[in-house]
Design a protein around this motif. Structure first.
Motif, mmCIF file in Angstrom:
data_model
loop_
_atom_site.group_PDB
_atom_site.id
_atom_site.type_symbol
_atom_site.label_atom_id
_atom_site.label_comp_id
_atom_site.label_asym_id
_atom_site.label_seq_id
_atom_site.Cartn_x
_atom_site.Cartn_y
_atom_site.Cartn_z
ATOM 1 N N GLN A 103 -9.509 -11.557 -7.912
ATOM 2 C CA GLN A 103 -9.298 -11.311 -6.492
ATOM 3 C C GLN A 103 -7.806 -11.232 -6.176
ATOM 4 O OE1 GLN A 103 -12.478 -12.325 -3.805
ATOM 5 N NE2 GLN A 103 -11.131 -13.839 -2.934
ATOM 6 N N PHE A 104 -7.011 -12.051 -6.855
ATOM 7 C CA PHE A 104 -5.556 -12.014 -6.682
ATOM 8 C C PHE A 104 -5.014 -10.638 -7.063
ATOM 9 C CE2 PHE A 104 -1.248 -12.402 -8.263
ATOM 10 C CZ PHE A 104 -0.630 -13.154 -7.274
ATOM 11 N N GLY A 105 -5.513 -10.078 -8.154
ATOM 12 C CA GLY A 105 -5.036 -8.774 -8.596
ATOM 13 C C GLY A 105 -5.301 -7.684 -7.571
ATOM 14 N N VAL A 106 -6.515 -7.662 -7.032
ATOM 15 C CA VAL A 106 -6.853 -6.661 -6.016
ATOM 16 C C VAL A 106 -6.009 -6.869 -4.765
ATOM 17 C CG1 VAL A 106 -8.692 -5.778 -4.530
ATOM 18 C CG2 VAL A 106 -9.202 -6.401 -6.893
ATOM 19 N N GLY A 107 -5.900 -8.132 -4.328
ATOM 20 C CA GLY A 107 -5.116 -8.431 -3.126
ATOM 21 C C GLY A 107 -3.652 -8.073 -3.294
ATOM 22 N N LEU A 108 -3.091 -8.303 -4.485
ATOM 23 C CA LEU A 108 -1.692 -7.985 -4.739
ATOM 24 C C LEU A 108 -1.435 -6.488 -4.647
ATOM 25 C CD1 LEU A 108 1.153 -8.928 -5.627
ATOM 26 C CD2 LEU A 108 0.402 -8.580 -7.983
ATOM 27 N N LEU A 109 -2.362 -5.705 -5.179
ATOM 28 C CA LEU A 109 -2.207 -4.257 -5.119
ATOM 29 C C LEU A 109 -2.202 -3.762 -3.676
ATOM 30 C CD1 LEU A 109 -4.501 -3.246 -8.090
ATOM 31 C CD2 LEU A 109 -2.031 -3.164 -8.008
ATOM 32 N N ILE A 110 -3.109 -4.311 -2.863
ATOM 33 C CA ILE A 110 -3.147 -3.910 -1.454
ATOM 34 C C ILE A 110 -1.885 -4.380 -0.740
ATOM 35 C CG2 ILE A 110 -4.400 -4.172 0.726
ATOM 36 C CD1 ILE A 110 -6.935 -4.501 -0.906
ATOM 37 N N PHE A 111 -1.451 -5.593 -1.050
ATOM 38 C CA PHE A 111 -0.246 -6.167 -0.432
ATOM 39 C C PHE A 111 0.972 -5.286 -0.706
ATOM 40 C CE2 PHE A 111 3.399 -9.103 -0.481
ATOM 41 C CZ PHE A 111 3.254 -9.704 0.765
ATOM 42 N N ILE A 112 1.048 -4.712 -1.904
ATOM 43 C CA ILE A 112 2.191 -3.870 -2.273
ATOM 44 C C ILE A 112 2.012 -2.435 -1.788
ATOM 45 C CG2 ILE A 112 3.439 -2.864 -4.234
ATOM 46 C CD1 ILE A 112 2.830 -5.421 -5.790
ATOM 47 N N MET A 113 0.793 -1.898 -1.976
ATOM 48 C CA MET A 113 0.594 -0.478 -1.756
ATOM 49 C C MET A 113 0.481 -0.094 -0.288
ATOM 50 S SD MET A 113 0.908 0.808 -4.634
ATOM 51 C CE MET A 113 0.634 2.430 -3.924
ATOM 52 N N ALA A 114 -0.076 -0.977 0.569
ATOM 53 C CA ALA A 114 -0.295 -0.610 1.973
ATOM 54 C C ALA A 114 1.003 -0.244 2.696
ATOM 55 C CB ALA A 114 -1.034 -1.731 2.705
ATOM 56 N N PRO A 115 2.064 -1.070 2.625
ATOM 57 C CA PRO A 115 3.299 -0.660 3.302
ATOM 58 C C PRO A 115 3.937 0.582 2.683
ATOM 59 C CG PRO A 115 3.644 -2.679 2.038
ATOM 60 C CD PRO A 115 2.179 -2.431 2.065
ATOM 61 N N LEU A 116 3.827 0.725 1.349
ATOM 62 C CA LEU A 116 4.372 1.932 0.714
ATOM 63 C C LEU A 116 3.628 3.174 1.171
ATOM 64 C CD1 LEU A 116 4.918 0.677 -2.964
ATOM 65 C CD2 LEU A 116 6.627 0.948 -1.167
ATOM 66 N N LEU A 117 2.314 3.069 1.264
ATOM 67 C CA LEU A 117 1.516 4.201 1.728
ATOM 68 C C LEU A 117 1.840 4.544 3.175
ATOM 69 C CD1 LEU A 117 -0.730 6.224 1.146
ATOM 70 C CD2 LEU A 117 -2.392 4.479 1.838
ATOM 71 N N SER A 118 2.069 3.502 3.997
ATOM 72 C CA SER A 118 2.435 3.733 5.394
ATOM 73 C C SER A 118 3.760 4.493 5.498
ATOM 74 C CB SER A 118 2.545 2.393 6.132
ATOM 75 O OG SER A 118 3.008 2.574 7.453
ATOM 76 N N ILE A 119 4.740 4.096 4.674
ATOM 77 C CA ILE A 119 6.045 4.769 4.683
ATOM 78 C C ILE A 119 5.913 6.223 4.250
ATOM 79 C CG2 ILE A 119 8.324 4.823 3.593
ATOM 80 C CD1 ILE A 119 8.145 1.759 3.423
ATOM 81 N N VAL A 120 5.117 6.459 3.207
ATOM 82 C CA VAL A 120 4.909 7.834 2.725
ATOM 83 C C VAL A 120 4.280 8.685 3.824
ATOM 84 C CG1 VAL A 120 3.622 9.246 1.084
ATOM 85 C CG2 VAL A 120 4.767 7.175 0.305
ATOM 86 N N MET A 121 3.275 8.140 4.522
ATOM 87 C CA MET A 121 2.621 8.882 5.596
ATOM 88 C C MET A 121 3.579 9.185 6.741
ATOM 89 S SD MET A 121 -0.600 9.540 4.876
ATOM 90 C CE MET A 121 0.075 9.987 3.280
ATOM 91 N N LEU A 122 4.445 8.235 7.067
ATOM 92 C CA LEU A 122 5.393 8.431 8.173
ATOM 93 C C LEU A 122 6.440 9.494 7.856
ATOM 94 C CD1 LEU A 122 5.948 4.720 9.296
ATOM 95 C CD2 LEU A 122 4.729 6.496 10.552
ATOM 96 N N LEU A 123 6.635 9.778 6.581
ATOM 97 C CA LEU A 123 7.607 10.799 6.188
ATOM 98 C C LEU A 123 7.049 12.205 6.305
ATOM 99 C CD1 LEU A 123 9.224 9.096 3.054
ATOM 100 C CD2 LEU A 123 10.177 9.292 5.368
ATOM 101 N N THR A 124 5.744 12.312 6.550
ATOM 102 C CA THR A 124 5.113 13.623 6.721
ATOM 103 C C THR A 124 4.673 13.771 8.173
ATOM 104 O OG1 THR A 124 2.903 12.810 6.166
ATOM 105 C CG2 THR A 124 4.294 13.551 4.350
ATOM 106 N N VAL A 125 4.801 14.981 8.725
ATOM 107 C CA VAL A 125 4.441 15.210 10.129
ATOM 108 C C VAL A 125 2.958 14.970 10.350
ATOM 109 C CG1 VAL A 125 4.375 16.912 11.983
ATOM 110 C CG2 VAL A 125 6.320 16.868 10.415
ATOM 111 N N VAL A 126 2.125 15.514 9.473
ATOM 112 C CA VAL A 126 0.682 15.375 9.630
ATOM 113 C C VAL A 126 0.236 13.924 9.466
ATOM 114 C CG1 VAL A 126 -1.561 16.099 8.719
ATOM 115 C CG2 VAL A 126 0.335 17.729 8.807
#
Length: 375
Positions: free
Chosen positions: A262-285
């Motif tokens: 469970q720690f492994g899954v949670g860690l991936l979400i903890f790291i990836m969610a803000p990175l994914l948000s930043i990537v999305m904000l860099l695109t207009v769509v």
């Protein structure tokens, strides 16, 4: 989305971030991952297992989320481990990056070690050719470290060799035994000078600096702490009244037999969610999606203290067999957790663990709900 597809998707993205290149990647999710003594795997390995045993050779990097990791053979690349116990009695050709309850090195590490652990031990047969950077409660070096040993420790005992000494070394208690040899400088910060036994050899400069008293945070920090406590308790009351079922469901998934999975899954979400948000904000769509992810992520960070605190209160009355109402026990759990999180450094690290496990529990809840819906 099945459990396997969900987990492997996150691991794939995580791998692309951590490694500049990869080939013949092997994904594994199960009770045991083992490379036998006569086997050679060419490429990186990513595994989420209760037990990882490497008797043979991994010609690449090893990313492991497990209860125990035992490397008796060879890993030619780096070892990235999140485990209760990580034991290295074989050879690691690259670096070790480990978050473990205990990390023990009895073999050879060709490069460096970076570790967050309760105990870090380099046994007499252990050989670290590079340096060590640790955030560790107890460190014991009986073998050889080729370069510097730095970091933050509660207790450190050295009876082996430090090839280039220390330069950024903070410790509450330092003990150099008679067989200790420091080839370079011993520069450290502690509450009191080290205990240096007769026979210990320091070839470079020996410099001790007292740990300075922690500065007062003043009324502003006190106000912020009180505000954080009150807001968290208000969130808990609202959720307890309107969404009591969610507290029960998340608590059930926090109390798991496989916390490191469970720690492994949670860690991936903890790291990836803000990175994914930043990537999305860099695109207009993707801007609306980026904002939604950022808002949801922030809200979950706040709610993590509520749900984990509630679970903690439930566990307290079960463990101590208190004769109090479950509601009051949950209040105690949330209140204690919020107070501990206000402690500098320790609170920050605990807050990260709370959120990581909460993300893992939420993911388990969603998967369980999807399975019930499918039926």
């Amino acid at each position: 989305m099945s459990k396997r597809i969900f987990f492997l998707s996150f691991l794939l993205v995580f791998c692309f971030i951590l490694a500049s290149s990869a080939y013949a990647i092997n994904f594994h999710n199960g009770e045991l991952y083992q490379v036998k003594s006569n086997e050679v795997h060419h490429g990186d390995v990513i595994t989420n297992a209760s037990k990882v045993v490497i008797d043979g050779t991994i010609d690449g990097d090893l990313y492991a989320f497990a209860e125990t990791i035992d490397i008796k053979g060879t890993v030619t690349g780096d070892v990235i481990s999140f485990a209760y116990l990580t034991n290295v009695s074989g050879t690691v050709g690259g670096n070790i990056r480990s978050y473990s309850q205990a990390l023990t090195v009895s073999g050879t590490v060709q490069k460096n070690i970076s570790a967050g652990a309760d105990e870090l031990r380099v046994n007499q047969s252990g050989n670290v050719n590079g340096s060590i950077l640790g955030f560790v409660n107890e460190m014991n070096i009986e073998g050889r470290v080729g370069k510097e040993t730095n970091g933050f420790y509660t207790q450190a005992t050295i009876s082996g060799l430090l090839g280039e000494g220390t330069s950024l070394f903070q410790v509450e208690s330092l003990h150099l035994k008679p067989t200790a040899t420091i080839q370079g400088d011993l520069i450290y910060t502690s509450f009191e000078p080290a205990q240096i036994d007769a026979g210990a050899n320091i070839k470079g400069q020996h410099k001790h600096t007292n740990i300075e008293p922690r500065p007062s945070y003043g009324s502003f920090m006190l106000m912020m702490s009180v505000s954080s406590c009150l807001s968290t308790l208000i969130f808990w009351l609202l959720i307890r009244y309107f969404f009591a079922g969610s507290l029960y469901n998340v608590s059930q998934h926090l109390h798991t037999r496989y916390p490191f999975k469970q720690f492994g899954v949670g860690l991936l979400i903890f790291i990836m969610a803000p990175l994914l948000s930043i990537v999305m904000l860099l695109t207009v769509v993707g801007i609306p999606v980026g904002f939604i992810i950022a808002i949801a992520y922030t809200l979950l960070l706040i709610l993590g203290k509520v749900y984990v605190g509630t679970w903690l209160g439930q566990r307290l009355i079960s463990f101590f067999q208190w004769k109090i109402s479950p509601l009051f026990a949950e209040f105690i759990g949330v209140f204690l957790l919020v107070l501990i999180i206000q402690i500098p450094l320790l609170g920050f690290l605990l807050g990260m663990l709370v959120n990581i496990y909460f993300f893992g529990a939420i993911t388990s809840c969603v998967r369980a709900s999807n399975k019930r819906t499918a039926l």
